[in-house]
Design an enzyme around this catalytic site. Structure first.
Site, PDB file in Angstrom:
ATOM      1  N   ASP A 160      42.588  37.612  40.474  1.00 31.02           N
ATOM      2  CA  ASP A 160      43.582  38.518  39.876  1.00 31.02           C
ATOM      3  C   ASP A 160      43.160  39.977  40.032  1.00 31.02           C
ATOM      4  O   ASP A 160      44.008  40.865  40.224  1.00 31.02           O
ATOM      5  CB  ASP A 160      43.779  38.186  38.400  1.00 31.02           C
ATOM      6  CG  ASP A 160      44.549  36.885  38.204  1.00 31.02           C
ATOM      7  OD1 ASP A 160      44.831  36.220  39.212  1.00 31.02           O
ATOM      8  OD2 ASP A 160      44.863  36.532  37.054  1.00 31.02           O
TER       9      ASP A 160
ATOM     10  N   GLU B  30      39.567  36.397  31.911  1.00 28.48           N
ATOM     11  CA  GLU B  30      40.157  35.159  31.418  1.00 28.48           C
ATOM     12  C   GLU B  30      39.582  34.927  30.035  1.00 28.48           C
ATOM     13  O   GLU B  30      38.391  35.164  29.794  1.00 28.48           O
ATOM     14  CB  GLU B  30      39.858  33.975  32.341  1.00 28.48           C
ATOM     15  CG  GLU B  30      40.364  34.153  33.762  1.00 28.48           C
ATOM     16  CD  GLU B  30      41.856  34.401  33.847  1.00 28.48           C
ATOM     17  OE1 GLU B  30      42.591  33.898  32.970  1.00 28.48           O
ATOM     18  OE2 GLU B  30      42.288  35.101  34.775  1.00 28.48           O
TER      19      GLU B  30
ATOM     20  N   HIS C  92      45.252  33.203  37.965  1.00 31.06           N
ATOM     21  CA  HIS C  92      44.690  33.105  36.611  1.00 31.06           C
ATOM     22  C   HIS C  92      43.190  32.847  36.666  1.00 31.06           C
ATOM     23  O   HIS C  92      42.629  32.257  35.734  1.00 31.06           O
ATOM     24  CB  HIS C  92      45.391  32.019  35.791  1.00 31.06           C
ATOM     25  CG  HIS C  92      46.757  32.420  35.313  1.00 31.06           C
ATOM     26  ND1 HIS C  92      46.965  33.462  34.439  1.00 31.06           N
ATOM     27  CD2 HIS C  92      47.975  31.924  35.615  1.00 31.06           C
ATOM     28  CE1 HIS C  92      48.256  33.588  34.214  1.00 31.06           C
ATOM     29  NE2 HIS C  92      48.897  32.679  34.919  1.00 31.06           N
TER      30      HIS C  92
ATOM     31  N   ASP D 119      39.635  42.239  35.535  1.00 30.65           N
ATOM     32  CA  ASP D 119      40.520  41.224  34.969  1.00 30.65           C
ATOM     33  C   ASP D 119      39.664  40.230  34.199  1.00 30.65           C
ATOM     34  O   ASP D 119      38.522  39.935  34.588  1.00 30.65           O
ATOM     35  CB  ASP D 119      41.307  40.492  36.060  1.00 30.65           C
ATOM     36  CG  ASP D 119      42.350  39.551  35.468  1.00 30.65           C
ATOM     37  OD1 ASP D 119      43.436  40.025  35.120  1.00 30.65           O
ATOM     38  OD2 ASP D 119      42.056  38.347  35.347  1.00 30.65           O
TER      39      ASP D 119
END
Length: 593
Positions: free
Chosen positions: A177, A33, A172, A31
């Site tokens: 995540d 960001e 987030h 994952d």
């Protein structure tokens, strides 16, 4: 006699020996960001990954990444990652080798994989690193295949994690995540056992399965020709189910019976289809126009676009001594000034609200007479209306305000728009940012409507024009347009001249006329013709009448519209048009038991 050699022995292998059992596959769930929604103008700020095999966690990878520029405040609010947090973090070029080593030989897993893997691939390309040829699994797609809408309303990670009792909640932040996605992946794997899906090969092919009944219908495409045109799928009662267009009819229709077509409503449509009709066309413009007309005529249940052109909305300045704005569905000549069309009531109301911000037009619905004054409403006391109902405004005085709107629609929107944009600046200067944003968006709706109306009206007023475009093979694609409507389409093949083909094309062209002068051409069709006209390479062969854009028009507001679009992207940086709702999945897989 020498003994005969022993006959070779053959042994039936099990399904587990044919493919790679899922229990033996190493998965790396990743994952990211980022600072936005596209690798073209955004960068990675954090990578989190979890390596699992056989239900056991083998390792984790997490690092912040310096994106090379400040993190926008709204991203910091969403993720909790600030510019100061990544100031001392490594750049992505230093992080990628470690991540690729961590993920080497594994199957990559992500929730909405095109987003995360797209950023990683772009970062590798930018830093001269080879992207590994690894298989990938998208848990969002897998969830849409395995879960029904009765179980979950959508397939967002925040919805699936609590449904599968994930030990980590999505926050987030990349590692959290990724951990939540691991639990979702294992929860989805539990759904695979009863379906007989036990290998990696079966898992990766899960979303590309073709129903045998659908495959058997491939013969419906046998009679469809190649070339541009329109196709109609027809149902058991010969009713049109779906209308589409293509530059190669045969190839497009055949694609509906392959694994490449995964839309759930199309899967259902193909199951009902009994016949496919093809309408060959001269070129792509004729095909697009015929598609619009057929959809409007038959309203096929599986078409979503342009089924109800009669539902388009217009803002009308009525013809009264004291005109007002009214939202209507029909454009009638000599019935006032019309602005539009608008796709829905919300857009029409936004444009009306913007006009009322600039002009003191009355908002009441009563018919007013200059000879019979009545009492004023609250808007008059607030200064939002000139109170013609009380006799405070004469017909001529009121006409000046109404004339500003009429002039904006037909030629010059500056007197209407300038005070509105000044008000946006004033609200922003007073730090009333939400009010400024609301008004700005209303103005944008108004500007787009005026621009579209002016461009379409200029074309719809031309009695006749003939357009020619190169067909790519030395010939020309010809279109005869009358009052904004495609009246005829043809070709001038290589070796022939346009002038030699044109007389026959004009003689067979449709006569365009409406009852009582009412518009007979849909706005969508005129817009198709306009886009065709504005394409590079299009030639204007013949013109009857005048084709001109009004001056000064809306050209001066292109920069304003661009800023509005930029602001909208900033407010929703991760906008993704693909639905995560379970309605968007292909046919749900069910066990054969």
């Amino acid at each position: 006699m020498p003994p005969s050699p022993a006959s070779p022995r053959y042994q039936q292998v099990t399904i587990d020996e044919v493919g790679t059992p899922l229990a033996q596959v190493t998965f790396v769930v990743v994952d990211l960001e980022t600072t936005g929604g596209s690798p073209k103008d955004s960068a990675i700020t954090e990578i989190g990954a979890v390596k699992v095999r056989g239900g056991q966690v083998l390792g984790e990878f997490q690092t912040l990444v310096d994106p090379g520029h400040a993190i926008p405040p709204y991203i910091s609010v969403l993720t909790g990652i600030t510019s100061s947090m990544v100031a001392a973090a490594p750049r992505i070029g230093s992080v990628l080798p470690s991540f690729l080593e961590f993920a080497r030989g594994a199957v990559l897993v992500a929730h909405n994989a095109p987003f995360d893997l797209g950023f990683l691939k772009a970062a590798c390309a930018e830093n001269g690193l080879a992207w590994p040829a690894a298989a990938s699994v998208d848990t969002a797609v897998l969830a849409r295949r395995l879960l029904s809408r009765d179980e979950v309303p959508n397939c967002k990670l925040a919805t699936l994690a609590p449904y599968f009792s994930a030990t980590t909640s999505p926050t987030h932040r990349a590692l959290d995540d990724a951990r939540a996605t691991v639990d979702v992946l294992h929860g989805l794997f539990e759904r695979l056992g009863p379906l007989g899906v036990t290998t990696l090969e079966e898992l990766t092919g899960l979303t590309r399965q073709v129903d045998p009944e659908r495959r058997r219908k491939r013969d419906l495409a046998d009679g469809v020709p190649h070339g541009p045109g329109v196709y109609l799928f027809r149902g058991p009662r010969d009713e049109p189910l779906y209308v589409g267009t293509s530059t190669d009819l045969r190839s497009r229709v055949r694609s509906y019976f392959t694994s490449g077509e995964q839309r759930s409503r199309i899967t259902e449509m193909v199951a009902l289809a009994q016949r496919v009709d093809a309408v060959p066309c001269a070129h792509a413009l004729e095909a697009a126009v015929r598609e619009l007309r057929l959809i409007a005529q038959h309203k096929p249940r599986y078409n979503r676009r342009s089924r109800f052109p009669e539902r388009a909305l217009w803002v009308r300045l009525t013809e009264e001594p004291f005109p007002r704005l009214s939202v209507v569905r029909r454009v009638r000549p000599d019935a006032g000034v019309f602005l539009g069309p608008f796709p829905d009531r919300r857009a029409a109301d936004a444009a009306v609200a913007a006009v009322h911000e600039a002009l003191p037009l009355r908002q009441c619905t009563a018919r007013l007479s200059p000879r019979t004054p009545i009492s004023a409403c609250a808007l008059a006391g607030m200064g939002r209306c000139g109170a013609p109902c009380t006799g405070a405004q004469s017909v001529l005085e009121y006409a000046d305000a109404a004339g500003v709107f009429a002039a904006a629609v037909t030629s010059d929107p500056q007197p209407l728009l300038a005070p509105l944009i000044a008000r946006v600046d004033r609200l922003a200067g007073e730090e009333r940012y939400e009010d400024a944003a609301v008004l700005r968006d209303r103005i944008a709706v108004l500007v787009r409507a005026v621009r579209r109306r002016q461009r379409l009206a200029s074309l719809a007023a031309v009695p006749e024009l003939v357009l020619a475009r190169p067909d790519g093979d030395g010939g020309w694609e010809l279109s005869v347009v009358r009052l904004g409507r495609l009246a005829a389409a043809g070709n001038a093949p290589r070796g022939t001249t346009v002038r030699s083909v044109l007389p026959v094309l004009l003689a067979t062209a449709e006569t365009v006329a409406g009852a009582d002068g009412e518009r007979t051409t849909s706005v969508d069709e005129t817009e198709l013709v306009l886009r065709w006209l504005e394409k590079p390479g299009t030639r204007l062969v013949q013109l009857t009448g005048t084709l001109a854009s009004p001056a000064p028009g809306t050209g001066a507001y292109s920069g304003f519209l661009a800023r509005v679009e930029t602001g909208r992207d900033a407010r929703d940086p991760f906008a993704d048009g693909r639905s995560l709702g379970t309605r968007a999945r292909p046919e749900r897989i069910a066990s054969s038991a």
